[in-house]
Design a protein around this motif. Structure first.
Motif, PDB file in Angstrom:
ATOM      1  N   ASP A 209       0.836  -1.276  -0.009  1.00 21.64           N
ATOM      2  CA  ASP A 209      -0.261   0.084  -0.033  1.00 21.64           C
ATOM      3  C   ASP A 209       0.643   1.238   0.013  1.00 21.64           C
ATOM      4  O   ASP A 209       0.498   2.209  -0.681  1.00 21.64           O
ATOM      5  N   LEU A 210       1.969   1.363   0.805  1.00 24.42           N
ATOM      6  CA  LEU A 210       2.628   2.344   0.829  1.00 24.42           C
ATOM      7  C   LEU A 210       3.570   2.754  -0.309  1.00 24.42           C
ATOM      8  O   LEU A 210       3.474   3.742  -0.815  1.00 24.42           O
ATOM      9  N   VAL A 211       3.825   1.705  -0.996  1.00 22.81           N
ATOM     10  CA  VAL A 211       4.658   1.793  -2.571  1.00 22.81           C
ATOM     11  C   VAL A 211       3.436   2.231  -3.515  1.00 22.81           C
ATOM     12  O   VAL A 211       3.807   3.246  -3.968  1.00 22.81           O
ATOM     13  N   LEU A 212       2.431   1.787  -3.448  1.00 19.88           N
ATOM     14  CA  LEU A 212       1.229   2.227  -4.405  1.00 19.88           C
ATOM     15  C   LEU A 212       0.728   3.733  -4.020  1.00 19.88           C
ATOM     16  O   LEU A 212       0.920   4.350  -5.208  1.00 19.88           O
ATOM     17  N   HIS A 213       0.937   3.939  -3.039  1.00 21.16           N
ATOM     18  CA  HIS A 213       0.409   5.306  -2.539  1.00 21.16           C
ATOM     19  C   HIS A 213       1.350   6.272  -3.035  1.00 21.16           C
ATOM     20  O   HIS A 213       1.027   7.261  -3.658  1.00 21.16           O
ATOM     21  N   HIS A 214       2.675   5.892  -2.575  1.00 21.30           N
ATOM     22  CA  HIS A 214       3.842   6.893  -3.210  1.00 21.30           C
ATOM     23  C   HIS A 214       3.696   7.197  -4.673  1.00 21.30           C
ATOM     24  O   HIS A 214       4.009   8.172  -4.983  1.00 21.30           O
ATOM     25  N   VAL A 215       3.452   5.920  -5.311  1.00 21.54           N
ATOM     26  CA  VAL A 215       3.465   5.989  -6.727  1.00 21.54           C
ATOM     27  C   VAL A 215       2.173   7.092  -7.434  1.00 21.54           C
ATOM     28  O   VAL A 215       2.626   7.636  -8.344  1.00 21.54           O
ATOM     29  N   LEU A 216       1.134   6.930  -6.719  1.00 21.15           N
ATOM     30  CA  LEU A 216      -0.066   7.597  -6.915  1.00 21.15           C
ATOM     31  C   LEU A 216       0.357   9.120  -6.755  1.00 21.15           C
ATOM     32  O   LEU A 216      -0.153   9.865  -7.438  1.00 21.15           O
TER      33      LEU A 216
END
Length: 197
Positions: free
Chosen positions: A81-88
């Motif tokens: 979730d952290l990685v995806l949120h950062h990318v978003l």
């Protein structure tokens, strides 16, 4: 459209909001339309969140021996979730950026330097970093009040209600608002204890 009977409470919390004007002539998008408007990153995050919720629900039925496995999977899920949120957050956003002040399962509030017209619709992107929530929805302005205190002269408090939002996103917002409320209560309790000592 939400009604008073299915309204949720809101919690004070800062987050980023992007508003893009939505002409009334386009009508309210369907859930399928809303899904098609999501960026690839947003679709991916939504899918991952739905899968996590489903898997964790099944794992809760296991006995205490599985607790370590569940905790490990929650940790792994948080990392994704952290990685995806950062990318978003690094994606190019459309619309004007605002600072959100309150959120809940029925809508959001934000602060703006300019007034928005009550009744206007906006394609809305909400990013609540601390709770790893990123959603796309359609909102309608329900209230626009000028702020009268000196520190924010010329600003407006604006309330928006969800006109179209995915059920899974409402669930995310409700969980996040409960989590924020728990943190606030914990902080209040700690400050009371410190003032007694």
């Amino acid at each position: 459209m939400f009604t008073e009977s299915n309204a949720y409470f809101t919690v004070p919390h800062q987050f980023n909001v992007y508003l893009e004007s939505w002409p009334e002539s386009k009508g309210i998008p369907t859930e399928a339309d809303l899904r098609s408007m999501q960026s690839v990153g947003l679709k991916l995050l939504s899918e991952v969140k739905e899968l996590e919720a489903s898997c964790l629900l099944q794992l809760r039925g296991l006995d205490n021996d599985a607790k370590a496995v569940v905790d490990f999977l929650k940790l792994q899920s948080r990392k994704v979730d952290l990685v995806l949120h950062h990318v978003l957050e690094k994606e190019v956003q459309t619309g004007d950026k605002f600072l959100g002040s309150h959120f809940g399962g029925s809508g959001i509030s934000l602060t703006s330097k300019t007034a928005l017209n009550v009744g206007d619709y906006f394609k809305t992107s909400i990013y609540i970093s601390s709770e790893l929530v990123a959603i796309l929805c359609l909102c309608q302005v329900t209230q626009c009040q000028r702020i009268e205190n000196e520190s924010q002269t010329g600003s407006y408090n604006i309330s928006l209600e969800f006109s179209q939002i995915l059920d899974a996103d409402v669930e995310q917002l409700v969980k996040a608002s409960l989590n924020v409320q728990q943190k606030m209560l914990k902080m209040r309790k700690q400050s009371r204890q410190q003032s007694v000592e």
